[in-house]
Write an enzyme that holds these catalytic residues in place. Structure first.
Site, PDB file in Angstrom:
ATOM      1  N   CYS A 132      -0.911 -12.884   5.995  1.00 11.31           N
ATOM      2  CA  CYS A 132      -0.973 -11.708   6.879  1.00 11.31           C
ATOM      3  C   CYS A 132      -0.091 -11.848   8.126  1.00 11.31           C
ATOM      4  O   CYS A 132       0.596 -10.911   8.523  1.00 11.31           O
ATOM      5  CB  CYS A 132      -2.417 -11.434   7.276  1.00 11.31           C
ATOM      6  N   HIS A 244      -4.270  -8.432  13.691  1.00  8.48           N
ATOM      7  CA  HIS A 244      -3.655  -9.675  14.167  1.00  8.48           C
ATOM      8  C   HIS A 244      -2.588  -9.330  15.216  1.00  8.48           C
ATOM      9  O   HIS A 244      -1.829  -8.365  15.048  1.00  8.48           O
ATOM     10  CB  HIS A 244      -2.946 -10.404  13.024  1.00  8.48           C
TER      11      HIS A 244
HETATM   12  N1  NAP Z   1      -8.247 -10.910   4.949  1.00  6.57           N
HETATM   13  C1  NAP Z   1      -6.928 -10.989   5.143  1.00  6.57           C
HETATM   14  O1  NAP Z   1      -6.391 -10.631   6.228  1.00  6.57           O
HETATM   15  C2  NAP Z   1      -6.029 -11.495   4.069  1.00  6.57           C
HETATM   16  C3  NAP Z   1      -4.675 -11.382   4.229  1.00  6.57           C
HETATM   17  C4  NAP Z   1      -3.819 -11.854   3.256  1.00  6.57           C
HETATM   18  C5  NAP Z   1      -4.369 -12.438   2.138  1.00  6.57           C
HETATM   19  N2  NAP Z   1      -5.714 -12.555   1.985  1.00  6.57           N
HETATM   20  C6  NAP Z   1      -6.223 -13.189   0.769  1.00  6.57           C
HETATM   21  O2  NAP Z   1      -6.902 -12.223  -0.043  1.00  6.57           O
HETATM   22  C7  NAP Z   1      -7.958 -12.864  -0.753  1.00  6.57           C
HETATM   23  C8  NAP Z   1      -9.278 -12.155  -0.508  1.00  6.57           C
HETATM   24  O3  NAP Z   1      -9.564 -12.155   0.873  1.00  6.57           O
HETATM   25  P1  NAP Z   1     -10.717 -11.248   1.507  1.00  6.57           P
HETATM   26  O4  NAP Z   1     -10.476 -11.281   2.960  1.00  6.57           O
HETATM   27  O5  NAP Z   1     -10.834  -9.937   0.812  1.00  6.57           O
HETATM   28  O6  NAP Z   1     -12.035 -12.132   1.134  1.00  6.57           O
HETATM   29  P2  NAP Z   1     -13.556 -11.640   0.985  1.00  6.57           P
HETATM   30  O7  NAP Z   1     -13.842 -10.474   1.842  1.00  6.57           O
HETATM   31  O8  NAP Z   1     -14.365 -12.875   1.177  1.00  6.57           O
HETATM   32  O9  NAP Z   1     -13.673 -11.183  -0.548  1.00  6.57           O
HETATM   33  C9  NAP Z   1     -13.525 -12.099  -1.602  1.00  6.57           C
HETATM   34  C10 NAP Z   1     -13.458 -11.349  -2.924  1.00  6.57           C
HETATM   35  O10 NAP Z   1     -13.194 -12.313  -3.951  1.00  6.57           O
HETATM   36  C11 NAP Z   1     -14.198 -12.203  -4.957  1.00  6.57           C
HETATM   37  N3  NAP Z   1     -14.457 -13.502  -5.544  1.00  6.57           N
HETATM   38  C12 NAP Z   1     -14.858 -14.631  -4.916  1.00  6.57           C
HETATM   39  N4  NAP Z   1     -14.999 -15.635  -5.824  1.00  6.57           N
HETATM   40  C13 NAP Z   1     -14.684 -15.103  -7.030  1.00  6.57           C
HETATM   41  C14 NAP Z   1     -14.649 -15.624  -8.345  1.00  6.57           C
HETATM   42  N5  NAP Z   1     -14.955 -16.894  -8.613  1.00  6.57           N
HETATM   43  N6  NAP Z   1     -14.271 -14.799  -9.349  1.00  6.57           N
HETATM   44  C15 NAP Z   1     -13.945 -13.521  -9.104  1.00  6.57           C
HETATM   45  N7  NAP Z   1     -13.977 -12.956  -7.872  1.00  6.57           N
HETATM   46  C16 NAP Z   1     -14.341 -13.754  -6.852  1.00  6.57           C
HETATM   47  C17 NAP Z   1     -15.414 -11.673  -4.227  1.00  6.57           C
HETATM   48  O11 NAP Z   1     -16.290 -11.096  -5.166  1.00  6.57           O
HETATM   49  P3  NAP Z   1     -17.901 -11.107  -4.954  1.00  6.57           P
HETATM   50  O12 NAP Z   1     -18.178 -10.037  -3.932  1.00  6.57           O
HETATM   51  O13 NAP Z   1     -18.398 -10.779  -6.311  1.00  6.57           O
HETATM   52  O14 NAP Z   1     -18.245 -12.482  -4.471  1.00  6.57           O
HETATM   53  C18 NAP Z   1     -14.756 -10.649  -3.290  1.00  6.57           C
HETATM   54  O15 NAP Z   1     -14.473  -9.464  -4.001  1.00  6.57           O
HETATM   55  C19 NAP Z   1      -7.912 -14.325  -0.326  1.00  6.57           C
HETATM   56  O16 NAP Z   1      -7.096 -15.024  -1.243  1.00  6.57           O
HETATM   57  C20 NAP Z   1      -7.232 -14.284   1.013  1.00  6.57           C
HETATM   58  O17 NAP Z   1      -6.593 -15.481   1.332  1.00  6.57           O
HETATM   59  C21 NAP Z   1      -6.568 -12.087   2.919  1.00  6.57           C
END
Ligand code: NAP
Length: 341
Positions: A132, A244
């Site tokens: 990000c 951010h």
């Molecule tokens: N937040 C940011 O600013 C940002 C920016 C760039 C990249 N990212 C990346 O995007 C990804 C998700 O981030 P987020 O912020 O959305 O996290 P989050 O809010 O914690 O959501 C995680 C998601 O992943 C799913 N998940 C977790 N374990 C899993 C598994 N074993 N199999 C299938 N699905 C699974 C969860 O499903 P359940 O609800 O079923 O647990 C949920 O839908 C990460 O790789 C992060 O590094 C985030």
């Protein structure tokens, strides 16, 4: 006419934004599937504010055959299991995790900066979305780099808790409440108290004393913008829910005045210049939430180096930092490579 598209991690911070943005931008969809872990199977997930929902399926037994593309936001561990399965079944993966970003066979794309690199996706049928903090910085740097050649960047970030997923937002909320009512503070997701505090540590420490988040900004900027650009970063978590911010100092090959930089940034794709030298004449994170732009403010000369410039830049990390950029990649992929069914 449209694409058969899967959103993986549809219950998470990024996945929910992906669903909202696909609807907002009227992405041509023939069929939409939402998948997440087995915990979320059967959950009805709202599609932005359309009033429509999609039922969440279990990724474990999802059949990827026949799907055109999938936007993944499920973290690196789960991505390592499921992305190769999807890609092998012919479903192009656009991944938000850090797993594939530095893989030479996987393009790392910010559509305003390096759209042509997408053509390399066929090697693995996977495209990576940057970190990000990198995404918003390279959107602001690209037009300046084209004009005067970026030599070196010093960046300090002020990163919101939503960058650490749903659990990060819950921790800031809970600690704030605990402090007000005098309860003991729960520290789980972050390494120290985040409410009313700042933490100069994101992701794990590396041998040279930097953190992995800082390393990501260095290597991803080189891969997306130009391998010659030198970057030094300090990444800090701050008690902001979404958005951010970055303080950026740039040294250029050629002279570029603050006024010239403002003129360039005013016209640059993906950038919104808000730069009045008066109270409130700049953008703060709460104002960027829900927006697509990378906002640039406080553009000024840095006279401590030759050809130096400083600026402030703010963006919605769940949008340009993740979901929006991923949907823009899906649009680019559609325009250049995939025929609508
Ligand atoms: N937040 C940011 O600013 C940002 C920016 C760039 C990249 N990212 C990346 O995007 C990804 C998700 O981030 P987020 O912020 O959305 O996290 P989050 O809010 O914690 O959501 C995680 C998601 O992943 C799913 N998940 C977790 N374990 C899993 C598994 N074993 N199999 C299938 N699905 C699974 C969860 O499903 P359940 O609800 O079923 O647990 C949920 O839908 C990460 O790789 C992060 O590094 C985030």
């Amino acid at each position: 006419m449209g694409y058969r598209i899967v959103v993986a991690g549809a219950t998470g911070n990024v996945g929910r934004e992906v669903l909202a943005i696909l609807a907002e931008r009227e992405f041509p969809i023939a069929e939409l599937a939402a998948v997440a872990s087995s915990r979320s199977q059967g959950e009805e997930i709202e599609i932005g504010d359309t009033g429509r929902t999609v039922k969440c399926q279990n990724i474990e037994n999802f059949d990827w055959a026949g799907w055109d593309m999938a936007i993944f936001a499920i973290g690196s561990d789960a991505t390592a299991i499921h992305a190769p399965r999807a890609a092998a079944a012919g479903c192009t993966v656009i991944d938000n995790s850090s797993l594939y970003r530095m893989d030479p066979d996987v393009p790392l794309i910010v559509p305003e900066v390096n759209p042509d690199a997408i053509d390399g996706y066929t090697a693995k049928n996977i495209i990576a979305n940057p970190n990000c903090s990198t995404a918003q910085m390279v959107v602001a740097l690209k037009p300046l780099h084209d004009a005067a050649g970026v030599k070196r960047v010093i960046v300090s970030t002020y990163q919101s808790v939503s960058g650490a997923g749903k659990a990060g937002m819950d921790e800031l909320w809970n600690q704030t409440r605990q402090i007000f009512v005098g309860d003991e503070k729960d520290v789980q997701k972050f390494t120290k108290q985040i409410a009313f505090n700042v933490i100069p540590h994101i992701d794990k420490f590396l041998d040279d004393g930097s953190t992995k988040e800082e390393w990501k900004m260095v290597v991803e900027t080189k891969k997306i913008l130009d391998p010659k650009v030198k970057v030094t970063a300090t990444c800090v978590r701050v008690p902001v829910f979404v958005g951010h911010s970055e303080s950026v100092n740039v040294e250029f090959d050629k002279e570029l005045s603050a006024e010239q930089a403002q003129d360039i940034l005013r016209e640059a794709p993906g950038v919104m210049l808000v730069d009045k030298r008066e109270d409130g004449g700049y953008v703060t994170p709460v104002e960027c939430v829900g927006d697509y732009a990378t906002f640039v403010s406080r553009v000024r000369d840095d006279s401590t180096v030759d050809n130096g410039l400083a600026f402030w830049c703010v963006s919605d990390n769940l949008r340009k930092g993740a979901a929006l950029n991923a949907v823009q990649i899906a649009e680019l992929l559609g325009r250049r490579h995939l025929k609508k069914g």
